[in-house]
Design a protein around this motif. Structure first.
Motif, short mmCIF file in Angstrom:
data_model
loop_
_atom_site.label_atom_id
_atom_site.label_comp_id
_atom_site.label_asym_id
_atom_site.label_seq_id
_atom_site.Cartn_x
_atom_site.Cartn_y
_atom_site.Cartn_z
N UNK A 14 49.30 10.66 44.83
CA UNK A 14 48.60 12.20 45.28
C UNK A 14 48.32 12.29 46.50
N UNK A 15 47.94 11.37 47.12
CA UNK A 15 47.66 11.54 48.69
C UNK A 15 48.79 11.81 49.55
N UNK A 42 44.41 20.79 37.31
CA UNK A 42 42.84 20.68 37.54
C UNK A 42 42.53 19.23 37.85
N UNK A 43 43.08 18.31 37.03
CA UNK A 43 42.79 16.87 36.96
C UNK A 43 43.36 16.37 38.52
N UNK A 48 41.68 14.72 44.01
CA UNK A 48 41.77 14.94 45.41
C UNK A 48 40.48 15.41 45.97
N UNK A 49 39.68 15.94 45.47
CA UNK A 49 38.20 16.37 45.63
C UNK A 49 37.40 15.04 45.98
N UNK A 56 38.60 22.75 52.37
CA UNK A 56 38.82 24.41 52.35
C UNK A 56 40.17 24.77 52.81
N UNK A 57 40.57 23.99 53.81
CA UNK A 57 41.83 24.39 54.22
C UNK A 57 43.20 24.49 53.06
N UNK A 58 43.81 25.00 53.01
CA UNK A 58 44.76 25.53 52.18
C UNK A 58 46.35 25.29 52.49
N UNK A 59 47.11 24.46 51.85
CA UNK A 59 48.38 24.45 52.53
C UNK A 59 49.38 25.45 52.09
#
Length: 186
Positions: A14-15, A42-43, A48-49, A56-59
Motif C-alpha cells: 500500500x505504501x 475504502x479499506x 492509509x489514514x 489532505x494532499x491528493x495525487x
C-alpha cells in the motif's frame, strides 16, 4: 461488518503503490491481484489514514484522460450588477418591522358539511364507510372518521365529497372547445 487485518506485506505494498501515485481504488485492485485478498477502495483509504499516508494532499490520477479540464471563468451577468446597486434599498425593505394591525379583520366563511359524524376508529370502519377524517390535529389527539355510507365511486359520503372538491373548479370543464380544436379532437 467484517474486520480485515492488514498483514505487514500488504501495508508495505500500500505504501509503495501510494508513493507511485495510484488512486486508492487502483491500490486495492493491485493488492487484491497480488495477494488474493478482497480489500475495497475504502479499506485501502482507511489503512492509509491509519498509517499516516492519506493526508489532505491528493495525487493526480495515474491514468491519462482522468484530469478534469480547467473550469472557464464565468462572466458576470449584467443583471447581477444592477442587483448589487439596489441592495441597499432591498436591505432597508427587509429590515422594516411589520405594521401593527389594530383594525378587525373579517374571517372568511369556512365550508362545512351538514352531517353529524359517527366518529369511528380506523379499526371500526367497514367497506363502504366514509373515510373523512376528524381530529388528529393536536399531538396525542385521536383521529376518527365520519363512517356514514359512501357516495358511489368515492371514499367519502355525499356531503364530504362535495366539501372536498372545489365547487368552482369542478364546474369548469377540463378541456374547453379551443383546446379540443387545437389538438384536432373536435
Amino acid at each position: 461488518m467484517e474486520m480485515m487485518n492488514w498483514l505487514p506485506e500488504h501495508s508495505a505494498a500500500l505504501q509503495d503503490l501510494r508513493a507511485r501515485g495510484l488512486s486508492y481504488s487502483e491500490i486495492a485492485d493491485a493488492i487484491n491481484a497480488t495477494f488474493n485478498t478482497a480489500y475495497t477502495r475504502n479499506a485501502a483509504l482507511s489503512r492509509a489514514q491509519r498509517m499516516g499516508l492519506a493526508g489532505l494532499d491528493r495525487f493526480e490520477p495515474s491514468l491519462p484522460g482522468h484530469l478534469d479540464p480547467p473550469r472557464p471563468s464565468v462572466p458576470e451577468l449584467p443583471w447581477i450588477g444592477r442587483l448589487r446597486e439596489g441592495q441597499a434599498e432591498l436591505k432597508a425593505d427587509l429590515l422594516r418591522w411589520p405594521k401593527n394591525f389594530t383594525e378587525m379583520v373579517e374571517m372568511p366563511q369556512l365550508r362545512c358539511a351538514a352531517v353529524a359524524p359517527r366518529h369511528l376508529s380506523l379499526h371500526d370502519l367497514k367497506r363502504g364507510d366514509c373515510r373523512y377524517p376528524y381530529g388528529g390535529d393536536v399531538e396525542g389527539e385521536t383521529m376518527t372518521f365520519c363512517g356514514h355510507p359512501c357516495r358511489s365511486g368515492s371514499s367519502y359520503c355525499a356531503p364530504h365529497f362535495d366539501l372536498s372538491r372545489d365547487p368552482e373548479a369542478s364546474a369548469r370543464p377540463v378541456l374547453n372547445d379551443a383546446w379540443l380544436q387545437a389538438v384536432g379532437a373536435s
